[in-house]
Design a protein around this motif. Structure first.
Motif, short mmCIF file in Angstrom:
data_model
loop_
_atom_site.label_atom_id
_atom_site.label_comp_id
_atom_site.label_asym_id
_atom_site.label_seq_id
_atom_site.Cartn_x
_atom_site.Cartn_y
_atom_site.Cartn_z
N LEU A 1 0.82 -1.21 0.00
CA LEU A 1 0.00 0.00 0.00
C LEU A 1 0.85 1.26 0.00
CD1 LEU A 1 -2.84 -1.03 2.47
CD2 LEU A 1 -3.21 -0.09 0.19
N ALA A 2 1.93 1.24 0.78
CA ALA A 2 2.83 2.40 0.84
C ALA A 2 3.39 2.71 -0.54
CB ALA A 2 3.96 2.14 1.83
N GLU A 3 3.84 1.66 -1.24
CA GLU A 3 4.41 1.87 -2.57
C GLU A 3 3.35 2.38 -3.55
OE1 GLU A 3 7.62 1.78 -3.19
OE2 GLU A 3 7.85 1.31 -1.06
N HIS B 1 -0.93 14.42 0.51
CA HIS B 1 -1.86 13.51 1.18
C HIS B 1 -1.44 12.06 0.98
CE1 HIS B 1 -5.56 11.68 2.62
NE2 HIS B 1 -5.67 11.04 1.46
N ASN B 2 -1.11 11.70 -0.26
CA ASN B 2 -0.74 10.32 -0.55
C ASN B 2 0.60 9.94 0.08
OD1 ASN B 2 -3.02 9.63 -2.04
ND2 ASN B 2 -2.16 10.44 -3.93
N LEU B 3 1.53 10.89 0.14
CA LEU B 3 2.81 10.63 0.80
C LEU B 3 2.62 10.43 2.30
CD1 LEU B 3 5.23 13.10 -1.04
CD2 LEU B 3 5.02 10.63 -1.35
N GLU B 4 1.69 11.19 2.88
CA GLU B 4 1.37 11.00 4.30
C GLU B 4 0.78 9.61 4.53
OE1 GLU B 4 1.85 12.91 6.87
OE2 GLU B 4 2.22 14.94 6.12
N LYS B 5 -0.09 9.19 3.61
CA LYS B 5 -0.68 7.86 3.72
C LYS B 5 0.40 6.78 3.58
CE LYS B 5 -4.57 6.69 3.44
NZ LYS B 5 -5.55 6.21 4.44
N ALA B 6 1.32 7.00 2.65
CA ALA B 6 2.41 6.04 2.45
C ALA B 6 3.27 5.94 3.70
CB ALA B 6 3.26 6.47 1.25
#
Length: 371
Positions: free
Chosen positions: A202-204, A214-219
């Motif tokens: 999921l991180a990748e 936002h997506n980098l924070e999620k990663a």
């Protein structure tokens, strides 16, 4: 009589060696991988979660088809009418193919060098995406979370290929569903390692999805969860997840957090005979984070400490580079600072976030030089 027996034997042999639907799927996938120059190499990971790795490297899908049985041979036709194949004696042969016309007016072959972005191709991919999503929802309803996770990830990848706003939203929704599946694994004592692997995947995926803040924070959150679960299980992949977490923290700009993580990573790597060679890289990244904070006194102290404690760093290009930066800073020499960066980048390419840190430091040095 002999001729009849011979014909009967040939017919029976052909019937027994008639290829089936599964062999056709394998034939199509192999053909696509062979002809496509952009297909990635298969993953070498031997994790329990092999199906995720196959999805991550972009394993292609087979369009919907119907198969007609003619006793001695089979005929397969794609439902969109673009191609027909004949299966005989364990092999498949192309019978007919209709070229797909792209936006430029030139024909794009279905399984040759496809013109990216053609309307028909995008429709097929979008259809496959919704099919995967439907399969995931059904599997989730049956509490088959293993299948649900696989289908949600496949759907997300297909939606991202289409690329418009609505499909990117569908991709995001599919990743969120996959995250829920991972949390279910996490709550099972026997599935925590699998959950950790899903969080890494999921991180990748979040890092690849437009790379927004936002997506980098999620990663980053996914890397953190993965590291915690791997550590809990005593899994050696803990260090790799921790390293990904530290590097992404630095990229986002959480420098103190990255520095703290690198402290742990450096100690663990130094005590591992196989991974000790990575110490110089970890120390280098930690030093860059300290430079980003503008604390050169702290940098010099940490730099000298690492030279004394880690000989592999003391003899490295990374050490020589950081030393040149410190010398340039102390002598207020922005030109020497820039030259050191250029020489290092020629042999080891600096990433965008690393370059940004050094550019900002150089600008501050130029201001000091003017004073």
């Amino acid at each position: 009589m002999i001729l009849f027996i011979f014909l009967f034997f040939i017919g029976y042999y052909s019937y027994k060696h008639k290829p089936n639907a599964n062999s056709f799927r394998e034939f199509i996938l192999t053909s696509k991988e062979t002809n496509s120059p952009s297909t990635s190499s298969p993953s070498t990971s031997q994790d329990l979660f092999k199906f995720f790795n196959k999805l991550l490297v972009g394993q292609p899908s087979v369009p919907e088809f119907k198969i007609d049985d003619y006793y001695c041979f089979n005929v397969v036709s794609f439902k969109d009418g673009t191609a027909t194949y004949v299966g005989f004696l364990d092999k498949w042969y192309l019978w007919s193919k209709i070229e797909v016309i792209g936006s430029s007016g030139r024909g794009d072959r279905l399984f040759g060098r496809k013109k990216k972005g053609s309307a028909t191709e995008m429709q097929v991919i979008e259809g496959l995406a919704y099919s995967d999503k439907e399969a995931a929802i059904k599997a989730k309803g049956k509490k088959d979370y293993h299948k649900a996770a696989k289908s949600f990830l496949s759907a997300a990848k297909q939606f991202k290929k289409v690329g418009d706003d609505s499909n990117l939203l569908e991709a995001a929704n599919s990743l969120e569903a996959l995250e829920k599946a991972a949390s279910i694994y996490e709550n099972s004592d026997r599935q925590s390692t699998r959950a950790a692997r899903v969080y890494e995947i999921l991180a990748e995926q979040y890092k690849k999805t437009n790379s927004t803040q936002h997506n980098l924070e999620k990663a980053l959150k996914m890397h953190r969860k993965s590291a915690e679960l791997f550590e809990l299980d005593g899994d050696g992949r803990f260090l790799f997840s921790l390293t990904s977490q530290a590097e992404l923290s630095a990229e986002i700009g959480y420098y103190e957090q990255a520095i703290s993580l690198f402290d742990n990573i450096i100690i663990l790597s130094a005590n591992d005979s196989i991974l000790s060679f990575k110490v110089k890289s970890h120390v280098f990244l930690q030093c860059l984070c300290i430079i980003a904070l503008g604390d050169w006194v702290r940098l010099e102290k940490r730099f000298q400490q690492c030279i004394e404690e880690y000989p592999s760093f003391a003899d490295s290009r990374e050490c020589a580079f950081i030393n040149k930066l410190i010398v340039s800073k102390n002598s207020c020499d922005p030109s020497g600072f820039a030259t050191a960066c250029k020489e290092y980048d020629q042999l080891t390419t600096l990433s965008s976030w690393q370059t940004h840190i050094l550019l900002v430091a150089k600008k501050y040095l130029e201001v000091e030089d003017l004073r």
